[in-house]
Design a protein around this motif. Structure first.
Motif, PDB file in Angstrom:
ATOM      1  N   VAL A  92      10.719  -1.768  20.402  1.00  0.00           N
ATOM      2  CA  VAL A  92       9.440  -2.161  20.272  1.00  0.00           C
ATOM      3  C   VAL A  92       8.371  -1.534  20.793  1.00  0.00           C
ATOM      4  O   VAL A  92       7.395  -1.152  20.273  1.00  0.00           O
ATOM      5  CB  VAL A  92       9.622  -3.822  20.982  1.00  0.00           C
ATOM      6  N   VAL A  93       8.591  -0.991  22.189  1.00  0.00           N
ATOM      7  CA  VAL A  93       7.403  -0.161  22.511  1.00  0.00           C
ATOM      8  C   VAL A  93       7.193   1.143  21.585  1.00  0.00           C
ATOM      9  O   VAL A  93       6.177   1.669  21.568  1.00  0.00           O
ATOM     10  CB  VAL A  93       7.818   0.224  24.215  1.00  0.00           C
ATOM     11  N   LEU A  94       8.292   1.745  21.199  1.00  0.00           N
ATOM     12  CA  LEU A  94       8.260   2.945  20.399  1.00  0.00           C
ATOM     13  C   LEU A  94       7.529   2.725  19.212  1.00  0.00           C
ATOM     14  O   LEU A  94       6.750   3.546  18.537  1.00  0.00           O
ATOM     15  CB  LEU A  94       9.596   3.711  20.019  1.00  0.00           C
ATOM     16  N   ARG A  95       7.784   1.658  18.516  1.00  0.00           N
ATOM     17  CA  ARG A  95       7.041   1.187  17.229  1.00  0.00           C
ATOM     18  C   ARG A  95       5.615   0.989  17.561  1.00  0.00           C
ATOM     19  O   ARG A  95       4.609   1.313  16.810  1.00  0.00           O
ATOM     20  CB  ARG A  95       7.866   0.077  16.826  1.00  0.00           C
ATOM     21  N   GLU A  96       5.447   0.169  18.648  1.00  0.00           N
ATOM     22  CA  GLU A  96       3.824  -0.281  18.964  1.00  0.00           C
ATOM     23  C   GLU A  96       2.999   0.931  19.606  1.00  0.00           C
ATOM     24  O   GLU A  96       1.751   0.922  19.338  1.00  0.00           O
ATOM     25  CB  GLU A  96       3.797  -1.170  20.007  1.00  0.00           C
ATOM     26  N   HIS A  97       3.764   1.922  20.128  1.00  0.00           N
ATOM     27  CA  HIS A  97       3.006   3.008  20.709  1.00  0.00           C
ATOM     28  C   HIS A  97       3.566   4.409  20.235  1.00  0.00           C
ATOM     29  O   HIS A  97       4.506   4.923  21.053  1.00  0.00           O
ATOM     30  CB  HIS A  97       2.978   2.960  22.485  1.00  0.00           C
ATOM     31  N   PRO A  98       3.145   4.810  19.347  1.00  0.00           N
ATOM     32  CA  PRO A  98       3.647   6.336  18.912  1.00  0.00           C
ATOM     33  C   PRO A  98       3.701   7.451  19.926  1.00  0.00           C
ATOM     34  O   PRO A  98       4.632   8.285  19.620  1.00  0.00           O
ATOM     35  CB  PRO A  98       2.575   6.504  17.691  1.00  0.00           C
ATOM     36  N   GLN A  99       2.514   7.265  20.825  1.00  0.00           N
ATOM     37  CA  GLN A  99       2.401   8.373  21.873  1.00  0.00           C
ATOM     38  C   GLN A  99       3.682   8.359  22.746  1.00  0.00           C
ATOM     39  O   GLN A  99       4.229   9.454  23.035  1.00  0.00           O
ATOM     40  CB  GLN A  99       1.296   8.192  22.562  1.00  0.00           C
ATOM     41  N   VAL A 100       4.505   7.396  22.703  1.00  0.00           N
ATOM     42  CA  VAL A 100       5.590   7.443  23.534  1.00  0.00           C
ATOM     43  C   VAL A 100       6.891   7.811  22.929  1.00  0.00           C
ATOM     44  O   VAL A 100       7.592   8.647  23.565  1.00  0.00           O
ATOM     45  CB  VAL A 100       5.950   5.550  23.862  1.00  0.00           C
ATOM     46  N   ALA A 101       6.752   7.749  21.555  1.00  0.00           N
ATOM     47  CA  ALA A 101       7.863   8.586  20.795  1.00  0.00           C
ATOM     48  C   ALA A 101       7.640   9.842  20.966  1.00  0.00           C
ATOM     49  O   ALA A 101       8.553  10.862  20.959  1.00  0.00           O
ATOM     50  CB  ALA A 101       7.702   8.255  19.331  1.00  0.00           C
ATOM     51  N   LEU A 102       6.424  10.367  20.942  1.00  0.00           N
ATOM     52  CA  LEU A 102       6.244  11.800  21.182  1.00  0.00           C
ATOM     53  C   LEU A 102       6.654  12.291  22.464  1.00  0.00           C
ATOM     54  O   LEU A 102       7.385  13.604  22.774  1.00  0.00           O
ATOM     55  CB  LEU A 102       4.628  12.203  20.853  1.00  0.00           C
ATOM     56  N   ASN A 103       6.135  11.815  23.536  1.00  0.00           N
ATOM     57  CA  ASN A 103       6.901  11.907  24.878  1.00  0.00           C
ATOM     58  C   ASN A 103       8.364  11.897  25.030  1.00  0.00           C
ATOM     59  O   ASN A 103       8.753  12.603  25.646  1.00  0.00           O
ATOM     60  CB  ASN A 103       6.152  10.817  25.789  1.00  0.00           C
ATOM     61  N   VAL A 104       9.107  11.148  24.287  1.00  0.00           N
ATOM     62  CA  VAL A 104      10.417  10.968  24.150  1.00  0.00           C
ATOM     63  C   VAL A 104      10.958  12.367  23.662  1.00  0.00           C
ATOM     64  O   VAL A 104      12.011  13.043  24.360  1.00  0.00           O
ATOM     65  CB  VAL A 104      11.086   9.793  23.581  1.00  0.00           C
ATOM     66  N   ILE A 105      10.233  12.754  22.674  1.00  0.00           N
ATOM     67  CA  ILE A 105      10.920  14.003  21.879  1.00  0.00           C
ATOM     68  C   ILE A 105      10.657  14.933  23.092  1.00  0.00           C
ATOM     69  O   ILE A 105      11.619  16.038  23.012  1.00  0.00           O
ATOM     70  CB  ILE A 105       9.991  14.300  20.666  1.00  0.00           C
ATOM     71  N   GLN A 106       9.526  15.163  23.772  1.00  0.00           N
ATOM     72  CA  GLN A 106       9.415  16.370  24.670  1.00  0.00           C
ATOM     73  C   GLN A 106      10.484  16.305  25.768  1.00  0.00           C
ATOM     74  O   GLN A 106      10.959  17.119  26.315  1.00  0.00           O
ATOM     75  CB  GLN A 106       8.190  16.140  25.497  1.00  0.00           C
ATOM     76  N   VAL A 107      10.740  14.999  26.443  1.00  0.00           N
ATOM     77  CA  VAL A 107      11.768  14.655  27.350  1.00  0.00           C
ATOM     78  C   VAL A 107      13.195  15.314  26.814  1.00  0.00           C
ATOM     79  O   VAL A 107      13.666  15.650  27.623  1.00  0.00           O
ATOM     80  CB  VAL A 107      11.792  13.234  27.866  1.00  0.00           C
ATOM     81  N   LEU A 108      13.612  14.647  25.716  1.00  0.00           N
ATOM     82  CA  LEU A 108      14.937  15.092  25.260  1.00  0.00           C
ATOM     83  C   LEU A 108      15.296  16.649  25.057  1.00  0.00           C
ATOM     84  O   LEU A 108      16.056  17.160  25.113  1.00  0.00           O
ATOM     85  CB  LEU A 108      15.225  14.423  24.100  1.00  0.00           C
ATOM     86  N   SER A 109      13.917  17.237  24.500  1.00  0.00           N
ATOM     87  CA  SER A 109      13.750  18.828  24.336  1.00  0.00           C
ATOM     88  C   SER A 109      14.321  19.405  25.612  1.00  0.00           C
ATOM     89  O   SER A 109      15.064  20.454  25.555  1.00  0.00           O
ATOM     90  CB  SER A 109      12.725  19.291  23.686  1.00  0.00           C
ATOM     91  N   ARG A 110      13.711  18.959  26.504  1.00  0.00           N
ATOM     92  CA  ARG A 110      13.706  19.467  28.111  1.00  0.00           C
ATOM     93  C   ARG A 110      15.416  19.298  28.459  1.00  0.00           C
ATOM     94  O   ARG A 110      15.683  20.093  28.993  1.00  0.00           O
ATOM     95  CB  ARG A 110      12.840  18.995  29.150  1.00  0.00           C
ATOM     96  N   ARG A 111      15.551  18.224  28.207  1.00  0.00           N
ATOM     97  CA  ARG A 111      17.022  17.677  28.713  1.00  0.00           C
ATOM     98  C   ARG A 111      18.073  18.702  27.902  1.00  0.00           C
ATOM     99  O   ARG A 111      19.022  19.278  28.518  1.00  0.00           O
ATOM    100  CB  ARG A 111      17.337  16.497  28.093  1.00  0.00           C
ATOM    101  N   VAL A 112      17.778  19.215  26.503  1.00  0.00           N
ATOM    102  CA  VAL A 112      18.616  20.056  25.757  1.00  0.00           C
ATOM    103  C   VAL A 112      18.643  21.404  26.414  1.00  0.00           C
ATOM    104  O   VAL A 112      19.676  21.958  26.437  1.00  0.00           O
ATOM    105  CB  VAL A 112      18.226  20.112  24.228  1.00  0.00           C
ATOM    106  N   GLN A 113      17.361  21.723  26.994  1.00  0.00           N
ATOM    107  CA  GLN A 113      17.540  23.165  27.572  1.00  0.00           C
ATOM    108  C   GLN A 113      18.176  23.133  28.773  1.00  0.00           C
ATOM    109  O   GLN A 113      18.965  24.183  29.149  1.00  0.00           O
ATOM    110  CB  GLN A 113      16.003  23.442  27.953  1.00  0.00           C
ATOM    111  N   GLU A 114      18.208  22.038  29.654  1.00  0.00           N
ATOM    112  CA  GLU A 114      18.857  21.978  30.850  1.00  0.00           C
ATOM    113  C   GLU A 114      20.546  22.060  30.385  1.00  0.00           C
ATOM    114  O   GLU A 114      21.122  22.810  31.157  1.00  0.00           O
ATOM    115  CB  GLU A 114      18.170  20.991  31.500  1.00  0.00           C
ATOM    116  N   LEU A 115      20.757  21.401  29.541  1.00  0.00           N
ATOM    117  CA  LEU A 115      22.252  21.175  29.244  1.00  0.00           C
ATOM    118  C   LEU A 115      22.903  22.655  28.675  1.00  0.00           C
ATOM    119  O   LEU A 115      24.121  22.996  29.105  1.00  0.00           O
ATOM    120  CB  LEU A 115      22.440  20.294  28.143  1.00  0.00           C
ATOM    121  N   VAL A 116      21.913  23.504  27.912  1.00  0.00           N
ATOM    122  CA  VAL A 116      22.135  24.765  27.361  1.00  0.00           C
ATOM    123  C   VAL A 116      22.412  25.614  28.589  1.00  0.00           C
ATOM    124  O   VAL A 116      23.495  26.468  28.671  1.00  0.00           O
ATOM    125  CB  VAL A 116      21.103  25.200  26.449  1.00  0.00           C
ATOM    126  N   SER A 117      21.655  25.508  29.542  1.00  0.00           N
ATOM    127  CA  SER A 117      22.040  26.362  30.861  1.00  0.00           C
ATOM    128  C   SER A 117      22.952  26.201  31.650  1.00  0.00           C
ATOM    129  O   SER A 117      23.709  27.039  32.102  1.00  0.00           O
ATOM    130  CB  SER A 117      20.388  26.165  31.683  1.00  0.00           C
TER     131      SER A 117
END
Lengths: 72, 222
Positions: B114-139
């Motif tokens: 619900v929060v993701l649908r109501e607040h698109p900025q949160v969705a953009l923030n989630v993309i950044q968080v998960l991208s950093r997570r992928v970088q950490e896992l690759v390392s």
């Protein structure tokens, strides 16, 4: 007195994360920085070093050769 | 203790939200406390809750079939865990355990949607968080040639101890890791492995080489 984790007072921000993970009560917050309060309890698990976000606490190891064991 | 607005503003998921948006999100967030050792999520089980650490630290890890634990990361205040499992709708790929007393803020999967649908900025923030997570896992994957690391740790111990004469500065696991180009966690696992092989003995803050010949074999040196 046994060895204790080394605390860098300049790096320590007093966040207390190391105290919260210390399973043996060896660490405590005194005057806003961490101190080793119960040295004899410390088992050198190094969790405090692992969780510190600032690199303020370190648990160095001595590396030695046991006399008369193994073959050179 | 009520969910704190200032804490929510500080976490990456809700970065850039206005005060009124934070208030809107806050009604979905609840607090949870856990004691040392409490398992907050189980590997291979469905994850219905996303957690944010408010105070304390949480260990995220996997356990192999033979009981070996591999720590993936330490979640500190302001950081989150269970993200991938909750967002993918699948099961948790890792377990999470409180390392001491912890205070968490949490949001259920359905409410997060619900929060993701109501607040698109949160969705953009989630993309950044998960991208950093992928970088950490690759390392981390780059460090996962485990046998090679154990051999390098064995060689490092032999070289550092030398002939056993004279005093040398003590080394942290982080320094050992830096010397051989690996992660601190891999050094810890390697030391346990060498101890299980009987080539070293760990006594509190001392690493005692008990079998130099065996250690040389592990290191692949003559």
């Amino acid at each position: 007195m046994g060895d204790m984790p080394i605390i860098d007072r300049e790096k320590c921000q007093g966040c207390g994360l190391c105290v919260s993970v210390c399973a043996c009560g060896a660490l405590g917050i005194v005057e806003n920085t961490v101190k080793a309060v119960e040295v004899d309890e410390c088992r050198w698990c190094t969790l405090c070093e692992l969780v510190c976000p600032y690199g303020a606490i370190t648990c160095p190891f001595e590396i030695i050769i046991e006399n008369g064991q193994g073959s050179a | 203790m009520a969910v704190q607005v200032e804490f929510l503003k500080s976490i990456p998921y809700f970065s850039g939200l206005s005060d009124s948006e934070i208030d809107s999100v806050r009604r979905y967030i609840f607090e949870k406390k856990a004691e040392r050792g409490e398992i907050l999520s189980f590997e291979d089980e469905p994850a219905g809750v996303l957690y944010f650490v408010v105070a304390g630290a949480v260990k995220v890890f996997k356990t192999s079939a033979d009981g070996k634990e591999q720590i993936f990361s330490i979640i500190r205040p302001g950081e989150s865990f269970n993200d991938v499992a909750v967002l993918s709708g699948g099961v948790s790929l890792v377990s999470a355990e409180a390392m001491g007393a912890v205070t968490l803020n949490a949001i259920k999967k359905n409410d997060l949607e619900v929060v993701l649908r109501e607040h698109p900025q949160v969705a953009l923030n989630v993309i950044q968080v998960l991208s950093r997570r992928v970088q950490e896992l690759v390392s981390l994957v780059e460090d996962f040639s485990f046998r090679h690391v154990t051999g390098r740790v064995a060689k490092m111990l032999l070289e550092y101890a030398g002939d056993g004469v004279g005093e040398r500065p003590r080394l942290t696991q982080q320094e050992m890791a830096a010397m051989i180009g690996t992660a601190r966690e891999m050094v810890g696992r390697s030391l346990k492995s060498l101890e299980a092989e009987g080539t070293i003995r760990m006594e509190r803050n001392r690493i005692i080489i008990t079998d130099q010949k065996g250690l040389r074999e592990m290191a692949g040196v003559a």
